[in-house]
Design a protein around this motif. Structure first.
Motif, PDB file in Angstrom:
ATOM      1  N   LYS A  40       5.554   9.390  -2.896  1.00 52.36           N
ATOM      2  CA  LYS A  40       6.006   8.158  -2.784  1.00 52.36           C
ATOM      3  C   LYS A  40       5.044   7.129  -2.235  1.00 52.36           C
ATOM      4  N   ALA A  41       3.435   7.308  -2.112  1.00 54.86           N
ATOM      5  CA  ALA A  41       2.359   6.818  -2.121  1.00 54.86           C
ATOM      6  C   ALA A  41       2.312   5.757  -3.179  1.00 54.86           C
ATOM      7  N   THR A  42       1.869   3.980  -2.484  1.00 53.12           N
ATOM      8  CA  THR A  42       1.173   3.085  -3.318  1.00 53.12           C
ATOM      9  C   THR A  42       0.347   2.810  -3.398  1.00 53.12           C
ATOM     10  N   PHE A  43      -0.554   1.931  -4.072  1.00 55.23           N
ATOM     11  CA  PHE A  43      -1.686   1.061  -3.027  1.00 55.23           C
ATOM     12  C   PHE A  43      -2.046  -0.040  -3.415  1.00 55.23           C
ATOM     13  N   ALA A  44      -2.412  -0.815  -3.035  1.00 53.13           N
ATOM     14  CA  ALA A  44      -2.509  -2.211  -3.139  1.00 53.13           C
ATOM     15  C   ALA A  44      -3.613  -2.917  -2.344  1.00 53.13           C
ATOM     16  N   GLU A  45      -3.888  -3.479  -3.143  1.00 54.26           N
ATOM     17  CA  GLU A  45      -5.892  -4.543  -2.641  1.00 54.26           C
ATOM     18  C   GLU A  45      -5.002  -5.814  -2.274  1.00 54.26           C
TER      19      GLU A  45
ATOM     20  N   ILE B  57     -10.998  14.113   2.352  1.00 55.62           N
ATOM     21  CA  ILE B  57      -9.575  13.991   1.740  1.00 55.62           C
ATOM     22  C   ILE B  57      -8.684  13.451   2.337  1.00 55.62           C
ATOM     23  N   ALA B  58      -8.184  12.082   1.193  1.00 55.02           N
ATOM     24  CA  ALA B  58      -7.201  11.340   1.877  1.00 55.02           C
ATOM     25  C   ALA B  58      -5.889  12.047   1.501  1.00 55.02           C
ATOM     26  N   ALA B  59      -4.952  12.112   1.954  1.00 59.47           N
ATOM     27  CA  ALA B  59      -3.335  12.558   1.906  1.00 59.47           C
ATOM     28  C   ALA B  59      -3.036  11.505   1.813  1.00 59.47           C
ATOM     29  N   VAL B  60      -2.275  11.103   0.939  1.00 56.27           N
ATOM     30  CA  VAL B  60      -1.713   9.425   0.720  1.00 56.27           C
ATOM     31  C   VAL B  60      -0.238   9.755   0.611  1.00 56.27           C
ATOM     32  N   ASN B  61       0.507   9.092   1.741  1.00 62.33           N
ATOM     33  CA  ASN B  61       1.743  10.159   2.066  1.00 62.33           C
ATOM     34  C   ASN B  61       2.834   8.928   2.284  1.00 62.33           C
ATOM     35  N   GLY B  62       2.114   7.867   1.683  1.00 57.18           N
ATOM     36  CA  GLY B  62       2.488   5.924   1.377  1.00 57.18           C
ATOM     37  C   GLY B  62       1.847   4.995   1.133  1.00 57.18           C
ATOM     38  N   PRO B  63       2.361   3.827   1.335  1.00 59.16           N
ATOM     39  CA  PRO B  63       1.749   2.556   1.301  1.00 59.16           C
ATOM     40  C   PRO B  63       0.376   2.912   1.611  1.00 59.16           C
ATOM     41  N   ALA B  64      -0.215   2.358   0.685  1.00 62.55           N
ATOM     42  CA  ALA B  64      -1.780   2.224   0.759  1.00 62.55           C
ATOM     43  C   ALA B  64      -2.399   0.336   0.445  1.00 62.55           C
ATOM     44  N   ILE B  65      -1.848  -0.386   2.287  1.00 62.08           N
ATOM     45  CA  ILE B  65      -1.801  -1.429   1.727  1.00 62.08           C
ATOM     46  C   ILE B  65      -3.185  -1.944   1.688  1.00 62.08           C
ATOM     47  N   GLY B  66      -4.015  -3.065   1.729  1.00 64.56           N
ATOM     48  CA  GLY B  66      -5.183  -3.658   2.050  1.00 64.56           C
ATOM     49  C   GLY B  66      -6.098  -3.406   2.335  1.00 64.56           C
TER      50      GLY B  66
ATOM     51  N   CYS C 121      -1.198   3.436   5.673  1.00 65.93           N
ATOM     52  CA  CYS C 121      -1.907   2.877   6.186  1.00 65.93           C
ATOM     53  C   CYS C 121      -2.041   1.588   5.411  1.00 65.93           C
ATOM     54  N   SER C 122      -0.670   0.697   6.355  1.00 64.29           N
ATOM     55  CA  SER C 122      -0.438  -0.952   6.292  1.00 64.29           C
ATOM     56  C   SER C 122      -1.730  -1.928   6.170  1.00 64.29           C
ATOM     57  N   GLY C 123      -3.197  -1.131   6.794  1.00 63.25           N
ATOM     58  CA  GLY C 123      -3.977  -1.779   5.920  1.00 63.25           C
ATOM     59  C   GLY C 123      -4.003  -3.252   8.014  1.00 63.25           C
ATOM     60  N   GLY C 124      -4.500  -3.940   7.648  1.00 64.75           N
ATOM     61  CA  GLY C 124      -4.776  -5.136   8.735  1.00 64.75           C
ATOM     62  C   GLY C 124      -3.316  -5.418   9.208  1.00 64.75           C
ATOM     63  N   ASN C 125      -2.690  -5.324  10.789  1.00 64.24           N
ATOM     64  CA  ASN C 125      -1.794  -6.382  10.954  1.00 64.24           C
ATOM     65  C   ASN C 125      -1.746  -7.370  11.158  1.00 64.24           C
TER      66      ASN C 125
ATOM     67  N   PRO D  52       3.655   5.188  13.311  1.00 64.47           N
ATOM     68  CA  PRO D  52       4.873   4.730  12.559  1.00 64.47           C
ATOM     69  C   PRO D  52       5.253   3.483  12.694  1.00 64.47           C
ATOM     70  N   GLU D  53       5.822   2.873  13.719  1.00 69.10           N
ATOM     71  CA  GLU D  53       6.373   1.487  14.063  1.00 69.10           C
ATOM     72  C   GLU D  53       5.445   0.341  13.233  1.00 69.10           C
ATOM     73  N   THR D  54       4.201   0.289  13.439  1.00 70.65           N
ATOM     74  CA  THR D  54       3.164  -0.493  12.627  1.00 70.65           C
ATOM     75  C   THR D  54       2.504  -0.240  10.966  1.00 70.65           C
ATOM     76  N   ARG D  55       3.609   1.265  10.893  1.00 71.43           N
ATOM     77  CA  ARG D  55       3.437   0.933   9.023  1.00 71.43           C
ATOM     78  C   ARG D  55       1.558   1.998   9.522  1.00 71.43           C
TER      79      ARG D  55
END
Length: 265
Positions: A133-138, A107-116, A63-67, A22-25
């Motif tokens: 609380k989930a959000t989604f961004a490409e 099954i993806a249980a998307v609990n928060g931001p799913a970015i990139g 998941c915040s995607g790439g760091n 979680p420290e890197t999302r």
């Protein structure tokens, strides 16, 4: 490993992979995330007792995607484009090959931001359930790069080409209800109920014969890229196998005897 990326738990025939940095999302680069996902998928593929996989993240993010901080190293004048290409091919691109092609229902249980790449990771799964609380961004365009993890192939299959293009060209985020409206997720649930909902759905799936679940998943995947004629041929072959299984024989007997089936595999 002192700080593994994935926390792996099991409930009967259901395995849950929780991204646990979680420290890197729960970023997927600059760590061992891809290697751990690839190994987990390989283990699950070989374990015929696993019938369903759940993928989720440790709050507050899916998941915040790439760091992005890790991307600074690509600015080195000594780093050639060929080396970056090979890093993608031997790095993040191993993830969709492992997860998307896994025969077990996911099954993806998307609990928060799913970015990139985090959004694309959710699209590698068969079913997506979202917390409110989930959000989604490409969002690759926002940092001046393209979807290097297969997102341009995955996202249109989840939401259609027009919506995928809008998301990829703007990089703007959808909230959970917007994701539901465009078919990116199949349901939105209260945050504190997300894993319970995912497990309840997983148990419904896992109540069915494991071998047939894997064949059904493979037919769905092949159907995305096959002609009807080719898929019918594959379906006939799989059906021939299914008709010879003990679980099919048990299901037929149970139906005739008006009782619940007792599946072994």
């Amino acid at each position: 490993m002192s700080n593994p990326f994935l926390k792996i738990t099991r409930d009967g025939a259901i395995v849950t992979l929780t991204m646990n940095q979680p420290e890197t999302r729960n970023a997927l680069t600059g760590n061992n995330a891809v290697a751990e996902f690839v190994q987990a998928c390989a283990d699950i593929a070989l374990d015929r007792s696993v019938r369903v996989l759940i993928v989720t993240g440790a709050d507050p993010a899916f998941c915040s995607g790439g760091n992005v901080k890790d991307m600074l190293r690509f600015q080195s004048p000594d780093l050639q484009p060929e080396a970056i290409r090979e890093e993608y091919r031997n790095g993040i691109q191993r993830l969709p090959k492992a997860l998307y092609n896994l025969d077990v229902p996911v099954i993806a249980a998307v609990n928060g931001p799913a970015i990139g790449a985090g959004l694309d990771l959710s699209c590698m799964c068969d079913i997506r359930i979202a917390s409110e609380k989930a959000t989604f961004a490409e969002s690759f365009v926002k940092v001046g790069i393209v979807p290097g993890d297969g997102g341009a192939w995955l996202l249109p299959r989840a939401v259609g080409m027009s919506k995928a293009a809008e998301m990829a060209f703007t990089g703007e985020a959808l909230n959970a209800q917007q994701a539901l409206a465009c078919g990116l997720v199949s349901r939105v649930v209260p945050h504190e109920q997300l894993l319970d909902e995912a497990l309840a759905l997983a148990r419904k799936i896992a109540a069915n014969p494991g071998g047939v679940l894997r064949m059904t998943k493979r037919l769905l995947r092949e159907g995305e890229r096959s002609s009807l004629e080719s898929l019918l041929e594959l379906s006939a072959g799989y059906q021939a196998l299914a008709h010879t299984t003990a679980d099919h024989h048990e299901a037929v007997r149970a139906f005739i005897e008006k009782r619940a089936p007792r599946f072994a595999g």
